[in-house]
Design a protein around this motif. Sequence first.
Motif, short mmCIF file in Angstrom:
data_model
loop_
_atom_site.label_atom_id
_atom_site.label_comp_id
_atom_site.label_asym_id
_atom_site.label_seq_id
_atom_site.Cartn_x
_atom_site.Cartn_y
_atom_site.Cartn_z
N ASN A 242 34.25 29.70 75.85
CA ASN A 242 35.46 30.85 76.60
C ASN A 242 36.45 31.24 75.39
O ASN A 242 36.73 30.46 74.30
CB ASN A 242 36.34 30.10 77.43
N GLY A 243 36.47 32.57 75.46
CA GLY A 243 37.28 33.12 74.62
C GLY A 243 36.89 33.52 73.12
O GLY A 243 37.47 34.07 72.18
N LEU A 244 35.65 33.17 73.06
CA LEU A 244 35.08 33.49 71.67
C LEU A 244 34.83 34.86 71.50
O LEU A 244 34.81 35.54 70.02
CB LEU A 244 33.66 32.70 71.56
N GLU A 245 34.39 35.55 72.48
CA GLU A 245 34.06 37.26 72.08
C GLU A 245 35.44 37.98 71.89
O GLU A 245 35.56 38.54 71.06
CB GLU A 245 33.64 37.77 73.38
N THR A 246 36.46 37.42 72.50
CA THR A 246 37.69 38.04 72.20
C THR A 246 38.31 37.62 70.91
O THR A 246 38.90 38.42 70.12
CB THR A 246 38.70 37.27 73.07
N ALA A 247 37.95 36.45 70.31
CA ALA A 247 38.37 36.03 69.04
C ALA A 247 37.66 36.81 68.02
O ALA A 247 38.06 37.15 67.06
CB ALA A 247 38.00 34.36 68.88
N TRP A 248 36.33 37.20 68.14
CA TRP A 248 35.51 37.88 67.36
C TRP A 248 35.95 39.20 67.23
O TRP A 248 36.06 39.80 66.29
CB TRP A 248 34.06 37.77 67.83
N ASP A 249 36.34 39.74 68.44
CA ASP A 249 37.14 41.25 68.55
C ASP A 249 38.27 41.13 67.59
O ASP A 249 38.61 42.14 66.90
CB ASP A 249 37.39 41.75 69.88
N GLU A 250 39.02 40.33 67.56
CA GLU A 250 40.19 40.27 66.92
C GLU A 250 39.90 40.13 65.49
O GLU A 250 40.63 40.67 64.62
CB GLU A 250 41.09 38.90 67.38
N MET A 251 38.90 39.17 64.98
CA MET A 251 38.51 39.10 63.59
C MET A 251 38.19 40.60 63.03
O MET A 251 38.60 40.77 62.23
CB MET A 251 37.50 38.09 63.59
N GLN A 252 37.38 41.06 63.99
CA GLN A 252 36.80 42.41 63.58
C GLN A 252 38.01 43.64 63.55
O GLN A 252 37.81 44.34 62.61
CB GLN A 252 35.72 43.04 64.44
N THR A 253 38.76 43.48 64.15
CA THR A 253 40.00 44.33 64.24
C THR A 253 40.90 44.36 62.86
O THR A 253 41.00 45.34 62.25
CB THR A 253 40.84 44.19 65.43
N LEU A 254 41.06 43.01 62.58
CA LEU A 254 41.86 42.52 61.40
C LEU A 254 41.04 43.14 60.38
O LEU A 254 41.58 43.83 59.37
CB LEU A 254 41.97 41.32 61.42
N ILE A 255 39.79 42.77 60.00
CA ILE A 255 38.96 42.89 59.17
C ILE A 255 38.77 44.31 58.86
O ILE A 255 38.72 45.07 57.71
CB ILE A 255 37.89 42.37 58.96
N GLN A 256 38.52 45.18 59.67
CA GLN A 256 38.48 46.46 60.13
C GLN A 256 39.87 47.27 59.14
O GLN A 256 39.78 48.15 58.28
CB GLN A 256 38.27 47.20 61.16
#
Length: 325
Positions: A242-256
């Motif tokens: 649970n929450g892994l997709e959201t965590a990945w989205d956050e990582m990508q937003t930050l990296i972007q």
Amino acid sequence: MDIAQLHDKILKQDRRALARAITLVESGRADHRAMAGALLEKLRGSGRQALRIGLSGTPGVGKSTFIESFGMMLTAKGLKVAVLAVDPSSARSGGSILGDKTRMERLSRDPNAFIRPSPSQSHLGGVARRTREAVALCEAAGFDVVLIETVGVGQSETVVAEMSDLFLLLLAPAGGDELQGVKRGIMEIADIILVNKADGDLKHAAMRTCADYAGALRLLRKRPQDPEGYPKAMTVSALQENGLETAWDEMQTLIQWRREHSHWDMRRAAQARFWFEEEVRQGLLARLLQSPAREAMADLALDVENGKATPSGAAQRMLEDYLAS
Ligand SMILES: Nc1nc2c(ncn2[C@@H]2O[C@H](COP(=O)(O)OP(=O)(O)OP(=O)(O)O)[C@@H](O)[C@H]2O)c(=O)[nH]1
Ligand SMILES: [Mg+2]
């Protein structure tokens, strides 16, 4: 196998060649060091960049479980994932290697994943260099994401953060309302805090812990490499995925955001510089322990003890005569 062959095979994403090359960079033999150096130099031009994610957390917090679930999620998206580890003390009982490979059972069978256990070596400096070089090899071999895991003990977090584009801190739900003695320095290098085990009976404790850390993060000095709202704390359940997709989205937003605002390149440049300077320092220290510097040091120390030379005078001689060349 020669370097040219190894180079070509790595670029063709041959996993066995990658594994052999990592063995080469892990070797302490002088001829292996030279070959590894030549190989890395040759691969430098590949131009491939992976997203390097550092991950730290105390024993038992769920790092292996997280890497397994998170890694599987990424490979399901078609991404190639490499997992490396920095294990400074080999403190983990039973050896991290086998333990982790069995705990990451699904991921280790996944053709899009590559798991490399940490070399069993106690010297953090040596481990750091080998891990850094292994990261470079994985990048050249076309991995999209390289996860670098470390147990949160002492200095190894800083070492991992210095070779990552993104640093994740994994925490467990706290029993009471105390923050878990996470050192301020570690908080300051975290980009995303993940409170794991947010499931079952622990869910509420995890949410409370997460809120506490979110509050603590807001009190830290704002860093130039962060957009509004980062660093961020969130809950996940590695076990229940649970929450892994959201965590990945956050990582990508930050990296972007970091890519668009040149922070990605600046951070990599600063890291390259840091490791260069670190290697020079380590190299000089190593030289002090070898002949003839070691003997000269002992002799000069004796002169200083006996009042035949001043400390600074003897140090000057040492630096000029024995360490200059
Ligand atoms: N309830 C719950 N348990 C979890 C979760 N993630 C991990 N665990 C459990 O926590 C224990 C430790 O998990 P590991 O993944 O081995 O932890 P680790 O951080 O890799 O531990 P070391 O390798 O010893 O440093 C295991 O029993 C896991 O099943 C989770 O999301 N929820
Ligand atoms: Mg583990």
